[in-house]
Design a protein around this motif. Sequence first.
Motif, PDB file in Angstrom:
ATOM      1  N   THR A   1      14.773  -0.989  -6.903  1.00  0.00           N
ATOM      2  CA  THR A   1      14.444  -0.499  -8.249  1.00  0.00           C
ATOM      3  C   THR A   1      13.168   0.338  -8.208  1.00  0.00           C
ATOM      4  OG1 THR A   1      15.368  -2.557  -9.079  1.00  0.00           O
ATOM      5  CG2 THR A   1      14.144  -1.219 -10.659  1.00  0.00           C
ATOM      6  N   MET A   2      12.257  -0.095  -7.379  1.00  0.00           N
ATOM      7  CA  MET A   2      10.984   0.611  -7.206  1.00  0.00           C
ATOM      8  C   MET A   2      11.232   2.073  -6.831  1.00  0.00           C
ATOM      9  SD  MET A   2       8.122  -0.722  -4.540  1.00  0.00           S
ATOM     10  CE  MET A   2       8.305  -2.433  -4.969  1.00  0.00           C
ATOM     11  N   ILE A   3      12.220   2.259  -5.985  1.00  0.00           N
ATOM     12  CA  ILE A   3      12.550   3.614  -5.524  1.00  0.00           C
ATOM     13  C   ILE A   3      13.333   4.370  -6.607  1.00  0.00           C
ATOM     14  CG2 ILE A   3      13.828   4.933  -3.773  1.00  0.00           C
ATOM     15  CD1 ILE A   3      13.372   2.336  -1.958  1.00  0.00           C
TER      16      ILE A   3
ATOM     17  N   VAL B   1      -6.504  -7.102   2.671  1.00  0.00           N
ATOM     18  CA  VAL B   1      -5.204  -6.434   2.678  1.00  0.00           C
ATOM     19  C   VAL B   1      -5.035  -5.695   1.346  1.00  0.00           C
ATOM     20  CG1 VAL B   1      -2.699  -6.760   2.792  1.00  0.00           C
ATOM     21  CG2 VAL B   1      -4.209  -8.225   4.155  1.00  0.00           C
ATOM     22  N   HIS B   2      -4.731  -4.409   1.414  1.00  0.00           N
ATOM     23  CA  HIS B   2      -4.549  -3.642   0.176  1.00  0.00           C
ATOM     24  C   HIS B   2      -3.212  -3.976  -0.460  1.00  0.00           C
ATOM     25  CE1 HIS B   2      -8.130  -1.324   0.819  1.00  0.00           C
ATOM     26  NE2 HIS B   2      -7.763  -1.087   2.070  1.00  0.00           N
ATOM     27  N   GLU B   3      -3.212  -4.039  -1.783  1.00  0.00           N
ATOM     28  CA  GLU B   3      -1.981  -4.347  -2.535  1.00  0.00           C
ATOM     29  C   GLU B   3      -1.263  -5.554  -1.911  1.00  0.00           C
ATOM     30  OE1 GLU B   3      -1.074  -2.978  -5.411  1.00  0.00           O
ATOM     31  OE2 GLU B   3      -2.838  -1.686  -5.385  1.00  0.00           O
TER      32      GLU B   3
ATOM     33  N   GLU C   1       0.833  -1.194   0.000  1.00  0.00           N
ATOM     34  CA  GLU C   1       0.000   0.000   0.000  1.00  0.00           C
ATOM     35  C   GLU C   1       0.883   1.266   0.000  1.00  0.00           C
ATOM     36  OE1 GLU C   1      -2.642   0.107   3.321  1.00  0.00           O
ATOM     37  OE2 GLU C   1      -4.137   1.286   2.237  1.00  0.00           O
ATOM     38  N   LYS C   2       1.900   1.227   0.847  1.00  0.00           N
ATOM     39  CA  LYS C   2       2.810   2.364   0.984  1.00  0.00           C
ATOM     40  C   LYS C   2       3.550   2.612  -0.331  1.00  0.00           C
ATOM     41  CE  LYS C   2       6.616   1.889   3.225  1.00  0.00           C
ATOM     42  NZ  LYS C   2       7.353   1.046   4.157  1.00  0.00           N
ATOM     43  N   GLU C   3       4.069   1.549  -0.920  1.00  0.00           N
ATOM     44  CA  GLU C   3       4.802   1.670  -2.183  1.00  0.00           C
ATOM     45  C   GLU C   3       3.896   2.176  -3.298  1.00  0.00           C
ATOM     46  OE1 GLU C   3       5.013  -0.755  -0.046  1.00  0.00           O
ATOM     47  OE2 GLU C   3       7.106  -1.312   0.272  1.00  0.00           O
ATOM     48  N   LYS C   4       2.655   1.739  -3.260  1.00  0.00           N
ATOM     49  CA  LYS C   4       1.699   2.169  -4.277  1.00  0.00           C
ATOM     50  C   LYS C   4       1.502   3.693  -4.183  1.00  0.00           C
ATOM     51  CE  LYS C   4      -1.848   1.791  -7.193  1.00  0.00           C
ATOM     52  NZ  LYS C   4      -1.604   1.722  -8.611  1.00  0.00           N
ATOM     53  N   ASP C   5       1.367   4.170  -2.953  1.00  0.00           N
ATOM     54  CA  ASP C   5       1.210   5.616  -2.738  1.00  0.00           C
ATOM     55  C   ASP C   5       2.472   6.387  -3.120  1.00  0.00           C
ATOM     56  OD1 ASP C   5      -1.333   5.416  -1.926  1.00  0.00           O
ATOM     57  OD2 ASP C   5      -0.931   5.651   0.236  1.00  0.00           O
ATOM     58  N   GLN C   6       3.609   5.877  -2.665  1.00  0.00           N
ATOM     59  CA  GLN C   6       4.855   6.632  -2.838  1.00  0.00           C
ATOM     60  C   GLN C   6       5.424   6.575  -4.248  1.00  0.00           C
ATOM     61  OE1 GLN C   6       7.639   5.401   0.138  1.00  0.00           O
ATOM     62  NE2 GLN C   6       6.771   6.736   1.695  1.00  0.00           N
ATOM     63  N   TYR C   7       5.408   5.365  -4.832  1.00  0.00           N
ATOM     64  CA  TYR C   7       6.101   5.203  -6.126  1.00  0.00           C
ATOM     65  C   TYR C   7       5.153   4.831  -7.257  1.00  0.00           C
ATOM     66  CZ  TYR C   7       9.561   4.480  -2.440  1.00  0.00           C
ATOM     67  OH  TYR C   7      10.309   4.588  -1.305  1.00  0.00           O
ATOM     68  N   ASN C   8       3.873   4.717  -6.935  1.00  0.00           N
ATOM     69  CA  ASN C   8       2.893   4.258  -7.915  1.00  0.00           C
ATOM     70  C   ASN C   8       3.279   2.906  -8.526  1.00  0.00           C
ATOM     71  OD1 ASN C   8       0.453   4.427  -9.256  1.00  0.00           O
ATOM     72  ND2 ASN C   8       1.373   5.426 -11.054  1.00  0.00           N
TER      73      ASN C   8
END
Lengths: 438, 127, 475
Positions: C439-441, C409-411, C376-383
């Motif tokens: 890599t996500m970051i 559970v989201h994502e 969920e956090k990664e989705k918000d931060q890095y799409n």
Amino acid sequence: MGTYIPHTKQDQIDMLTSISQTWDTLLSTIPSNVRLKRELNLPEGLSEFEVYHKMKAYASENVVFNTILRGAGAYDHYIPSVVRHLSAREEFVTAYTPYQSELSQGVLQSIFEFQSMMASLTGMDAANASVYDGATAAAEAIAMSYERGRRTILLSAALHPQTIEVIQTYTQELDVTIKMIDTVDGRTSIESMSKQLDESVCAVLISHPNYFGILEDVKGFRTAIIDSKVKYIVSVNPMTLGRLANPGSYGADIVVGEAQPFGLNLAFGGPYLGFMCTSDKYVRRLPGRIVGQTVDSQGKRAFTLTLQAREQHIRREKASSSICSNQAHCALTAAMYLGAIGPQGLKEVATQCANKAHALASKLESIGYTLTYKQPFFHEFVTTTPVNTALIEQTLADHSILSGLILDDHHMLWCVSETTSDDKLDEIVAILKEVHHG
Amino acid sequence: MNSVKEGYYYLSTHEWVKQESDTTFLVGISDFAQHALGDIVYVALPEVNDNVKQGERFCDVESVKAVSDVYSPVSGTITEINTSLEDSPELLNQDPYGVWIMKVEGSLDTSGLLDSAAYTLHLENEH
Amino acid sequence: MAKLIFELSSLGHQAVTFPPSHLPSVSFDEFENQGNIDLPEIAEIDLVRHYIGLSKMAHGVDTGFYPLGSCTMKYNPKLNEDVASLEGFAKIHPLQPLWSVQGNLKAMRHLQDALSEICGMDEFTLQPAAGAHGEFTGMLIIAAYHRQNNDLKRTKVIVPDAAHGTNPASAVMAGFDVVTVKSNACGGVDLDELRSLVDENTAALMLTNPNTLGLFDPNIKAIADLVHEAGGLLYYDGANLNAIMGLSRPGDMGFDVVHLNLHKTFSTPHGGGGPGSGPVGVKTHLIPYLPKGSYLKDLPTLESAPSLSIGRMRSFHGNFLTTMRALTYILFNGKGLKDVSMNAVLNANYMMHQLSDVYTVAYPQTCMHEFVLTLEKEKDQYNVSAKDLSKAMLDHNMHPPTMYFPQIVHEALMIEPNETESKATLDEAISLLKQLHQTMIDDPSYLQNAPYTTPVLRVDDVLAARVPILKYHKE
């Protein structure tokens, strides 16, 4: 004792240490009031060699017949070597449902090809990726047919008895009425159906050939079902479509059946392969997996599971079926079988089955058996026997021949496939003649 | 994102109704609803002459990974369905307030509905 | 992209032919097929190359790591396959006389007894064809039981919000209304809410334990007592039995009915989506309701049904060859099934622990055989979504975890490593997942556009559903 766990004791200790756990702490989330405080009451594990021989001992206690004259929903056909070998490819065997399309194009394409073959054979617009077996395919087709205010289904009394039972089981807790269509001389009566057709009816289900091997008046039923809200469901043995007109050509709405004859072992009844085909109009009512063709981000042809919003993992309690598997590996095998024998091969198998069954029928007639029904049949038929059927079964078994299925003391349901040679038919009749006169 | 159209009435479940004449109403889904569903792939349309009741389900809308019931904001009889959705369900994504799903002959009871201001507030509170 | 088998067809080819027969020809007159049969015509070598080509575009447990949560993609022993292909099993007609199938009957009894011991149940039927079919069987048994007791108001089945979608769907097929009970903050059943839902209308509670979050419900006994005291029955979804063999038994927890997935816990192959096998176990009071076609004590034939049977669930006696693979696996492991479960738990906790410094574990606590990450956090931060991360794994010969399940559970990414994976494999997967997180970051678009090396790139699911093409059309 064997194990498929690759860890050494040291690996386990290292892993536990690195996560600051012991076996005790690791398993402590199981509350002590439900913890099993003894070992399982099972023997110690065995070596592969021992297990194989133990299982082989069980298998050896069964009788494998050289000749099988029994069908009734499970059919003995030749399985080509190429089918057995290709279907054993580990990538197919050990894969899961192809959720990740990009990594699963092989499985997806094989299912797409299976769907295409079944749709083509039955003359319908679409097929699903398969269901458990022929009987549950029929029950699922019934579930596709419900309309508001219409929950009565008409079943031919000449369906396989187990298919009728499964439909009864599937519908028993639902507001569904089952009515039977009578038979006359082994054939389902259109008149009996027409009398029961009213505004509560949503489906008519017949089998062609029926349980007794008899060909039904499939066109006559289509003509007699005038109401467009009644689905005409036909259950077929797909092998017979090597010779018989496909159900699409005579206007079936849903076609179901058991595709075990296409390269699957008798296997004491399973796993088998239920298939379901329908017209575009009802595609979204099909249960289970369906594979569709699409493109990837580069515009290249690709395959994927599709129309998933029908299914339980999305629709949950509103889904029409809870099925979440298909018989993918059986479908793969069936497609390989059809690929191996081709259209000419399928026609040959169907023709030999029919010719041999008719030959056996007339030979049996010559030694005092009578055909119980005077109707056109495909490769199964019922005889009234001059001697007790149990005696027939026993005598043929002594020659490693599995007789027709005993229906009662003096009726037997026979089936002949391409695996029985012309000469063998004479041998069978010679043996039976001895019983008769003995 | 999540625009709300003035002059329409809404259900808290994200359907809208627009009055066309004294007794005719158009029904569709809101911008929020089409966003939440994502790419709409299929609309299981109701049938003409079916009766609908305010607050009751009349059809469902599918995306690839979800299915959503659609509730009627108005009571009456369906006189027309938008058959262009059969082949082009994506119209609901493209123009949620211009594309209606069904036309209903009936009467509107606005007491159970939200006006655009109330619906805007509802969206802010809920999400 | 591989050609379709139809595109390989050329007139007159046929891989396999049949011995000649010289009997009179039967004609079917008005029933005869007048048109062509549209099947491919292919030489054997081309058929072989076609399917080998397809197999190279498939990923199985034998190809690479397959941590697909809830699906239990453990190694499928080759021994199982050899046993299933024994003529004495494979070539037996299902309607042979009983005297000629004694080996099958003994083997079925052996398996039923072993499963009863493993689960703490009194009897099993091998008839159901898959897990969902077992659920449907179990729900019908429960409906029949309440009816037999004239307890007709029990129309409600309670299902947790984290349950498999098959649970509510199966309950509805058996005529029940489904009521959802929420999970509590620790991922277990919310006891207070359950208390408020359970009443004289409750037919049953369906539960997976360990649940779909990979957590053993600490209140299982209290839950069972609550439902039983209200007169309801307890249904055990055995999808996760592989975590508790020899450690805890559903029968001892208080469950009245269980289904198993032999293709999960007992190592029978998934075959690309089936066949499975879903035996159903019951306590003594429910034996009379088992389906027709089961092999039960005191029944004269395989075609007999117990006195209050729900009827037949499918043709014949279940996916017999699948059940023989499972029996093979049980004989091989014996008491060691406990080690199987313990190592499944070890592998899951090892991976969870190693990943938890980078990823967010949805319910951070000691898990059983699987655990769920939330992006969920990664989705918000890095799409970058759970799907994007999964697609990036495809380039590394690794099947991704289960995505977007459980729905609470989201994502979600649900990871089930299984006991048959070595520490080296787990370490490799951990390292890849950490690398992809970096890599996500650094370059989220890399993940958003993955995969890059698979036979096809990101597949258009929307087009597939909007314009369904479900069979081959000749150009």
